[in-house]
Write a protein that holds these residues in place. Sequence first.
Motif, short mmCIF file in Angstrom:
data_model
loop_
_atom_site.label_atom_id
_atom_site.label_comp_id
_atom_site.label_asym_id
_atom_site.label_seq_id
_atom_site.Cartn_x
_atom_site.Cartn_y
_atom_site.Cartn_z
N ALA A 15 71.26 8.89 42.17
CA ALA A 15 69.94 8.68 42.78
C ALA A 15 69.40 7.31 42.34
CB ALA A 15 68.99 9.79 42.36
N THR A 16 69.47 6.36 43.24
CA THR A 16 69.01 5.00 42.91
C THR A 16 67.83 4.57 43.76
OG1 THR A 16 70.62 4.12 44.46
CG2 THR A 16 71.31 4.23 42.17
N GLU A 17 67.57 5.30 44.85
CA GLU A 17 66.47 4.91 45.73
C GLU A 17 65.64 6.13 46.11
OE1 GLU A 17 68.46 1.29 48.32
OE2 GLU A 17 68.81 3.34 48.99
N ALA A 18 64.31 5.95 46.05
CA ALA A 18 63.39 6.98 46.55
C ALA A 18 62.83 6.48 47.88
CB ALA A 18 62.28 7.23 45.54
N PHE A 19 62.59 7.40 48.80
CA PHE A 19 62.14 7.02 50.14
C PHE A 19 60.76 7.58 50.44
CE2 PHE A 19 66.14 5.46 52.05
CZ PHE A 19 67.03 5.82 51.05
N VAL A 20 59.85 6.71 50.86
CA VAL A 20 58.56 7.16 51.35
C VAL A 20 58.65 7.06 52.88
CG1 VAL A 20 56.07 6.78 51.31
CG2 VAL A 20 57.45 6.17 49.30
N VAL A 21 58.48 8.18 53.54
CA VAL A 21 58.59 8.19 55.01
C VAL A 21 57.30 7.60 55.60
CG1 VAL A 21 58.92 9.62 57.07
CG2 VAL A 21 60.03 10.26 54.92
N LYS A 22 57.47 6.57 56.41
CA LYS A 22 56.30 5.95 57.04
C LYS A 22 56.13 6.49 58.46
CE LYS A 22 53.23 2.37 57.18
NZ LYS A 22 52.69 2.43 58.50
N GLU A 23 57.21 6.51 59.20
CA GLU A 23 57.19 7.08 60.56
C GLU A 23 58.48 7.85 60.76
OE1 GLU A 23 56.91 3.66 63.13
OE2 GLU A 23 55.14 2.99 62.02
N GLY A 24 58.40 8.92 61.55
CA GLY A 24 59.60 9.70 61.85
C GLY A 24 59.66 10.98 61.04
N SER B 88 46.39 4.94 54.24
CA SER B 88 45.95 3.71 53.58
C SER B 88 46.90 3.33 52.43
CB SER B 88 44.52 3.86 53.05
OG SER B 88 44.47 4.92 52.12
N ALA B 89 47.36 4.35 51.70
CA ALA B 89 48.29 4.10 50.59
C ALA B 89 49.63 3.61 51.13
CB ALA B 89 48.48 5.36 49.76
N LEU B 90 50.05 4.20 52.24
CA LEU B 90 51.31 3.79 52.87
C LEU B 90 51.23 2.33 53.31
CD1 LEU B 90 52.36 6.76 55.14
CD2 LEU B 90 53.64 5.79 53.26
N SER B 91 50.10 1.98 53.92
CA SER B 91 49.95 0.62 54.41
C SER B 91 49.94 -0.38 53.26
CB SER B 91 48.64 0.49 55.20
OG SER B 91 48.64 1.42 56.24
#
Lengths: 126, 144
Positions: free
Chosen positions: A24-33, B122-125
């Motif tokens: 595990a080297t990367e964490a992902f924050v989902v922005k869209e999708g 807002s945090a995402l942006s």
Amino acid sequence: MTVEIVSIRDVPAGELLFHAGTPATEAFVVKEGTVTVLAFDRNGEERPVATAGPGHIVGEAALLAPGPYPYSARAESDTHCLVIDRHALDGKLDASDPFIRALFDILSGNLESILDKITAADRRRE
Amino acid sequence: MTQILNRRLVTEGSVIFREGDSGTSAYVVQSGRVRIVKGMESSTPVLLGHVEEGGLFGEMALIDNSPRMASAVAETSAVLIAIPEDTMRRKLGDADPVLRMIVTIMIRMIRYKSTDARLEQSALSELEAAAADTPERPGDGDAA
């Protein structure tokens, strides 16, 4: 090339963000999708267990002590993600105020113990 | 609770803060042991963990302005060093914005237990802006 702590990545529908069992080297924050979380069942088959949408975080194992991803994640639709690179993050933490490094380590330990408790509770329910 | 400067002596069994309180300090345990309990006054309290000598607790409410997520009780008599809110804010304020954001993300995950954690738009942006600001970055779809 210097790897930045946070970068932007588009993952096409159907592609894996990461594989269970790989480091595990990367964490992902989902922005869209939409992202599907896949876990192994008792028969060793990978099946969907959760869905992550905008604002959700997958691959949080990258923010804990070094180890593998406990589950896989697949883009269900074309997905726009913010990717946190653990190696670059460590570099930045090491170069910052020891207070921030200590704070990160404490939060990382707390998160790990809470996730362990959830996993243990899930196992008991199975 | 006796308070001498930033140091607090707490006796066994005393409540340091209660779930739902607004936070004004984080604490480092100088000696003794502290118990962190969720739903302390309910019929099914859950022990979240213990904080031993050298450990920090109560930091989360200061960072994201949420009420205390659990109660802290002295398991033994203990000496605590209080870190005031403004010190915490100053340290975080001086930190790299990306680090600050990641610390906030981790606190959200701890509060809302991993998969239930969701960052508001807002945090995402803000995080995306931090990513976009960086001069070099792997291209989209790049396996870094």
